[in-house]
Design an enzyme around this catalytic site. Structure first.
Site, PDB file in Angstrom:
ATOM      1  N   ASP A  67       0.884  -1.174   0.000  1.00 51.81           N
ATOM      2  CA  ASP A  67       0.000   0.000   0.000  1.00 51.81           C
ATOM      3  C   ASP A  67       0.918   1.220   0.000  1.00 51.81           C
ATOM      4  O   ASP A  67       1.461   1.596   1.033  1.00 51.81           O
ATOM      5  CB  ASP A  67      -0.895  -0.039   1.253  1.00 51.81           C
TER       6      ASP A  67
ATOM      7  N   LYS B  24       3.239  11.096  -3.917  1.00 50.27           N
ATOM      8  CA  LYS B  24       2.059  10.516  -4.568  1.00 50.27           C
ATOM      9  C   LYS B  24       1.168  11.603  -5.176  1.00 50.27           C
ATOM     10  O   LYS B  24       0.443  11.347  -6.131  1.00 50.27           O
ATOM     11  CB  LYS B  24       1.275   9.696  -3.532  1.00 50.27           C
TER      12      LYS B  24
ATOM     13  N   GLU C 246      -7.182   0.838  -4.399  1.00 51.31           N
ATOM     14  CA  GLU C 246      -7.119   0.717  -2.939  1.00 51.31           C
ATOM     15  C   GLU C 246      -8.429   0.215  -2.320  1.00 51.31           C
ATOM     16  O   GLU C 246      -8.408  -0.693  -1.494  1.00 51.31           O
ATOM     17  CB  GLU C 246      -6.689   2.051  -2.332  1.00 51.31           C
TER      18      GLU C 246
ATOM     19  N   ASP D 205     -12.834   4.989   1.826  1.00 47.91           N
ATOM     20  CA  ASP D 205     -11.383   5.006   2.040  1.00 47.91           C
ATOM     21  C   ASP D 205     -10.868   6.453   2.033  1.00 47.91           C
ATOM     22  O   ASP D 205     -10.656   7.039   0.979  1.00 47.91           O
ATOM     23  CB  ASP D 205     -10.708   4.183   0.933  1.00 47.91           C
TER      24      ASP D 205
END
Length: 627
Positions: free
Chosen positions: A13, A76, A181, A207
């Site tokens: 992850d 990211k 994800e 999420d």
């Protein structure tokens, strides 16, 4: 049938603020979250550069306040984007490190390493984090790891997904699959709660992480996981909540103490760290204090922050999350009452107001908090990795049907987006459509492939293009265009003019703005260089520590009169001189590793030779030396 890979495979992850790694353990019939050297199961996605070394994870984050301009985080948020993107321009104002425009408007991060300026792209920073997570896994498994499944936000576009895969290649990993994800979290939920999942269940995954927000609606039935719809925002998460609090406190300090820290990276980093800690405290307490000594120019800062104030500052963002939830339900054409379980994933899903708003939206439904929100995504990624590997016996044979996060289509006359595959279409999928030439005697049809939701094609993300030769004819000559996506999410586009038999197709690789194979090779070499530099530093540190320990023990022995009284004057001088030499060298960090090793050997030779002389008259158990 999906290709099977040999050897161990891990699930990573790769988070905006924290990353996590897991591996399927056949003997335990479950995925294992792997802890790092500090015993933590999540590792900060931070990389720092100093005059001596490169630091990754906990060590990098711990020195962020003292070295803000060379400590990189949020890679990211940069990956797969253009420097000119408005979201990047907004973030640059908040980052202490410098980001500039490189080739093809690609953002590049400028840092100083060993006194030299380096320009690094987001893929390189992400590759360093991936390599670090791989090292953590290798220590746990006690064997090399080359295969991995890496997760990305469901709303990452093609460019961001491919850039993440490039980061894996730079890290020396074979990225077997990139998965969403929330889909990974659903795999974790489905496996951990199988006993409760009798029959068909509709599961909503919420999420909310450090930098991105995703929601997915899945239908679980036996071993089948069907994603019905997905939605999200790749630029919404805990960091944004922190930023709102930081801005509020900067203004409060300006008002109270007439001090402006907005241009001081070190003070801002210390304040941001305190805000992040306060946010976590407010998840279980109604108020907390932020107390920082000598924040700026000797001015201490103290503030009481209440949960109500935190919620007020971020209410607009919380409500935006709820709008995205509604959008996902609408896309799936499903009523709230049809949802069996609402599963919370991501550290920011712990925020009480977020949970309350979500519960209100689902009319008081109890939220599922029984799976660890920090670990669920890595757990699911490890399950997917096990499914793709040979020799794994006990992993359930799950069937996963994902969806396209964005609409795919081609540009039509007038720059109009003609959608071929609407967003949230289950994959694999194949769609055909007929188009026509727009001019008499046209010899070439130009096919441009886009992804996005804008009606104007050029406002969307251009994935690729090709020319198809057609026979000259009056306008209106039919051309068959086919879009197909396989189980790995790879898009193939073909076009055929049937009367002449001319046909052309491309597999979309989005080379525009992507790293070339030569660039990846160069970055792999640089990654190896960084790794060897890190190893050199570790060896040097060990050599320095060994020398320091030996000198310390020599001193202890030399302070013992029963030993020194038996030494000759010459040996005393030699030993004292050797100890001084060792002490002086320990303070000289510019020396090479072999110098410390050689001096240690010299000290051992001098000291042990002297000890042997005085030990001749003693039995072995009465020896005065510990060496």
């Amino acid at each position: 049938m999906a290709k099977k890979y040999e050897g161990p495979a891990i699930g990573i992850d790769l988070g905006t603020t924290y990353s996590c790694v897991a591996v399927w353990q056949d003997q335990n019939n479950r995925a294992e979250i792997i802890h790092n050297d500090q015993g933590n199961k999540t590792t900060p996605s931070f990389v720092a550069f100093t005059n001596d070394q490169r630091l990754i994870g906990e060590a990098a984050k711990n020195q962020a306040a003292s070295n803000p301009t060379n400590t990189v985080f949020d890679a990211k948020r940069l990956i797969g984007r253009k420097f000119s993107d408005s979201v990047i321009q907004n973030d640059i104002q908040l980052w202490p490190f410098k980001v500039v425009s490189g080739n093809d408007d690609k953002p590049e991060i400028i840092v100083k390493y060993k006194g030299e300026e380096k320009r690094l792209c987001a893929e390189e920073i992400s590759s360093m984090i991936l390599m670090h997570m791989c090292d953590i896994a290798e220590k746990f498994l006690e064997s090399p790891v080359k295969n991995a499944v890496v997760t990305v936000p469901a709303y990452f576009n093609d460019s961001q997904r491919k850039a993440t895969k490039d980061a894996g290649a730079i890290a020396g990993l074979n990225v077997m699959r990139i998965i969403n994800e929330p889909t990974a979290a659903a795999l974790a939920y489905g496996l951990q709660k199988r006993a409760n999942n009798v029959g068909k269940r509709n599961v909503f995954i919420f999420d909310l992480g450090g930098g991105t927000f995703d929601v997915s609606l899945l239908t679980l039935k036996d071993d089948s996981f069907d994603v019905k719809a997905t939605a999200g925002d790749t630029h919404l998460g805990g960091e944004d909540f922190d930023s709102r609090m930081v801005n509020h406190l900067v203004n409060e300090l300006k008002r109270k103490s007439k001090v402006d820290i907005s241009a001081n990276p070190r003070a801002l980093r210390r304040l941001r760290t305190a805000c992040e800690r306060a946010k976590r405290t407010l998840s279980f307490d109604t108020e907390t204090t932020i107390d920082i000594d000598a924040l700026y120019e000797g001015v201490d800062f103290y503030s009481l922050v209440t949960r109500a104030k935190f919620e007020q500052l971020n209410m607009e963002l919380f409500e935006k999350c709820m709008e995205i939830v509604k959008s996902c339900l609408a896309d799936a054409k499903m009523e709230k009452s049809s949802i069996d379980d609402v599963v919370l994933v991501g550290g920011s899903s712990r925020i009480p107001k977020v949970k309350q708003l979500l519960q209100d939206l689902f009319k008081g439904k109890e939220l599922c908090k029984s799976i660890n929100p920090d670990e669920a995504v890595a757990y699911g990624a490890a399950v997917q990795a096990a499914l793709l590997c040979e020799g794994i016996k006990n992993v359930p044979n799950l069937v996963l049907h994902d969806v396209t996060p964005l609409s795919l289509g081609k540009s039509n006359i007038g720059d109009v987006m003609s959608v071929m595959i609407p967003r949230n279409t289950s994959i694999p999928v194949k769609k055909k459509s007929e188009y026509y030439t727009v001019a008499d005697n046209q010899s070439i049809a130009y096919i441009e492939v886009y992804e996005g939701e804008r009606m104007v094609a050029s406002e969307n993300n251009l994935l690729g293009w090709f020319n198809l030769s057609v026979r000259r004819a009056p306008r209106g000559l039919p051309i068959q265009v086919c879009f197909s996506i396989d189980a790995d999410g790879i898009l193939n586009v073909s076009a055929e003019e049937e009367t002449s038999g001319n046909k052309k197709d491309i597999t979309i690789t989005n080379e525009n703005g992507r790293l070339s194979s030569q660039e990846i090779e160069r970055m792999i070499e640089e990654a190896e260089h960084f790794k060897s530099e890190d190893m050199k530093h570790v060896k040097k540190s060990k050599a320095m520590r060994a020398l320091d320990d030996y000198v310390y023990n020599m001193k202890k022995v030399m302070n013992d009169n029963s030993v020194t009284s038996k030494l000759t004057a010459v040996d005393k001088v030699k030993i004292n001189s050797a100890m001084t030499k060792g002490e002086d060298l320990i303070d000289d960090k510019d020396q090479e590793t072999f110098v410390f090793v050689d001096v240690l050997r010299e000290l051992e030779s001098i000291f042990e030779s002297a000890m042997k002389k005085i030990n001749k008259g003693y039995s072995e158990d009465e020896s005065v030396s510990d060496f």
